[in-house]
Design a protein around this motif. Structure first.
Motif, mmCIF file in Angstrom:
data_model
loop_
_atom_site.group_PDB
_atom_site.id
_atom_site.type_symbol
_atom_site.label_atom_id
_atom_site.label_comp_id
_atom_site.label_asym_id
_atom_site.label_seq_id
_atom_site.Cartn_x
_atom_site.Cartn_y
_atom_site.Cartn_z
ATOM 1 N N ALA A 18 48.683 -36.773 106.275
ATOM 2 C CA ALA A 18 49.838 -36.685 107.187
ATOM 3 C C ALA A 18 50.890 -35.720 106.628
ATOM 4 N N ALA A 19 51.130 -35.786 105.317
ATOM 5 C CA ALA A 19 52.118 -34.891 104.701
ATOM 6 C C ALA A 19 51.671 -33.432 104.816
ATOM 7 N N ASP A 21 49.536 -32.147 107.115
ATOM 8 C CA ASP A 21 49.595 -31.725 108.523
ATOM 9 C C ASP A 21 51.035 -31.436 108.933
ATOM 10 N N HIS A 22 51.939 -32.295 108.503
ATOM 11 C CA HIS A 22 53.353 -32.077 108.815
ATOM 12 C C HIS A 22 53.863 -30.802 108.155
ATOM 13 N N ALA A 24 52.188 -28.145 107.259
ATOM 14 C CA ALA A 24 51.611 -26.962 107.912
ATOM 15 C C ALA A 24 52.420 -26.567 109.148
ATOM 16 N N THR A 25 52.700 -27.530 109.992
ATOM 17 C CA THR A 25 53.478 -27.253 111.209
ATOM 18 C C THR A 25 54.899 -26.823 110.867
ATOM 19 N N ILE A 40 50.118 -22.981 104.295
ATOM 20 C CA ILE A 40 49.539 -23.509 105.544
ATOM 21 C C ILE A 40 48.024 -23.665 105.409
ATOM 22 N N MET A 44 45.818 -27.199 105.457
ATOM 23 C CA MET A 44 44.721 -27.495 106.395
ATOM 24 C C MET A 44 43.489 -28.026 105.654
ATOM 25 N N HIS B 3 56.987 -36.052 112.345
ATOM 26 C CA HIS B 3 56.198 -36.777 111.368
ATOM 27 C C HIS B 3 56.818 -38.156 111.095
ATOM 28 N N ILE B 10 51.248 -43.419 113.457
ATOM 29 C CA ILE B 10 50.316 -42.786 112.511
ATOM 30 C C ILE B 10 49.687 -43.842 111.600
ATOM 31 N N ALA B 55 46.310 -37.082 113.135
ATOM 32 C CA ALA B 55 46.510 -35.674 112.762
ATOM 33 C C ALA B 55 47.455 -34.968 113.735
ATOM 34 N N ALA B 58 51.015 -36.097 113.232
ATOM 35 C CA ALA B 58 51.590 -35.540 111.992
ATOM 36 C C ALA B 58 51.935 -34.061 112.167
ATOM 37 N N ARG B 59 51.169 -33.359 113.003
ATOM 38 C CA ARG B 59 51.457 -31.954 113.267
ATOM 39 C C ARG B 59 52.519 -31.762 114.350
ATOM 40 N N LEU C 28 47.369 -15.934 110.656
ATOM 41 C CA LEU C 28 48.219 -16.069 109.464
ATOM 42 C C LEU C 28 48.271 -14.781 108.644
ATOM 43 N N LYS C 41 49.025 -23.217 116.217
ATOM 44 C CA LYS C 41 49.071 -24.653 116.525
ATOM 45 C C LYS C 41 48.040 -25.046 117.580
ATOM 46 N N MET C 44 44.557 -25.134 116.123
ATOM 47 C CA MET C 44 44.265 -26.330 115.311
ATOM 48 C C MET C 44 43.892 -27.523 116.194
ATOM 49 N N ARG D 59 37.407 -20.919 108.739
ATOM 50 C CA ARG D 59 38.775 -20.568 108.339
ATOM 51 C C ARG D 59 38.782 -19.608 107.161
#
Lengths: 109, 109, 109, 109
Positions: A18-19, A21-22, A24-25, A40, A44, B3, B10, B55, B58-59, C28, C41, C44, D59
């Motif tokens: 979760a951390a 994914d958060h 990355a966004t 990023i 992933m 998040h 989540i 996922a 979180a994103r 990226l 986004k 993904m 990726r």
């Protein structure tokens, strides 16, 4: 019962996924986004292997150790990348990655 | 920050995925395993959609609502299947599924 | 046998997931990466739902139709985003998404 | 372009994941399902790691080699399990696993 046995590591993997994914966004919304490309990418990979590690532990899989060992290595690499950046989401992600790496290394032994 | 906002949902998704994965494996060790085939199948679908829902939340994805709505429906179906069986892992899984369905329905609105 | 029956749609989902994952990474590395954030986004989300759709079809899941319907919608949204950009990887991704959406819509009916 | 470079291995992983998912479900419908428990478990692990390997190759991830190496090992173990059984889906799965292991081993070097 494996599910209960591995609960601490499963939770660390879920929290790390979760951390990542958060992070990355959130990186994609930063002004210096070009500078965040490696972060990023490692987010992933790390989110994906953490979810796989969580799943195989919950299933009591015979390959959980191997997958957790690789997960620990990928988590540490992601933490090292996140630690290069000053963003709050990177700091939180690095912390979650280090914790998950520690739990996964213990599992993998 | 999405998040943090979605943290409760989540966690419910992560807990449900782990309960489903554990239930699937435990069903495979039951004496009446042929009788558990539908339960194992619904566990697999439910674990997968729960990890996807986790996922995308979180994103902070724009599709999180749609995915959580479908996740709620799959969780309820999995709970209904698990509730047919007397095994402890089925009872625990049903409970995790009902909780996740409730959280995901609220998210999906 | 569902696996064979759905083979064309499974392949379209797998190809779309790979195109999305490749497009996300390639975005990226573009100079205008900040401009590509929405594309990354949606790539993904699209890659993830395509892999789930592929898995549930291969398992002959009773929820394959529901998941393919949602996958079709997410693929079309990803295609629409990719079509805004002139990069070759975006064009290829949009094409894979449109093809997958068509296959998944037919599956979902 | 990594996506194109790894195309043969990505396809082998996708085909193996689908064969494993199909085999798992088909095993659950066999009369001797209790006898198939290990096969179902290894199918689940193998499908999951194959989808992860496919994603990281698409990726162009720096960890693709590590993940493909582990994938090769898990594919070979799944093939060995499937080769114990006379069911057509097990034979097809074993073949897909052996092919994927070969491709992933080459990737992992």
């Amino acid at each position: 019962m494996e599910h209960q046995e591995h609960q601490s590591c499963i939770r660390a993997c879920d929290a790390c996924a979760a951390a990542c994914d958060h992070c990355a966004t959130a990186c994609l919304s930063e002004q210096d986004v070009a500078h965040m490309a490696e972060c990023i990418k490692s987010d992933m990979d790390c989110a994906d292997i953490c979810r796989l590690a969580s799943a195989v532990m919950a299933r009591g899989s015979s390959r959980a150790k191997d997958i957790c060992s690789l997960c620990a290595s990928i988590c540490n690499a992601c933490a090292a990348e996140c630690e290069k950046h000053r963003h709050e989401h990177c700091k939180q992600c690095a912390e979650a990655c280090r914790n998950c790496a520690k739990e996964c290394r213990a599992m993998g032994q």
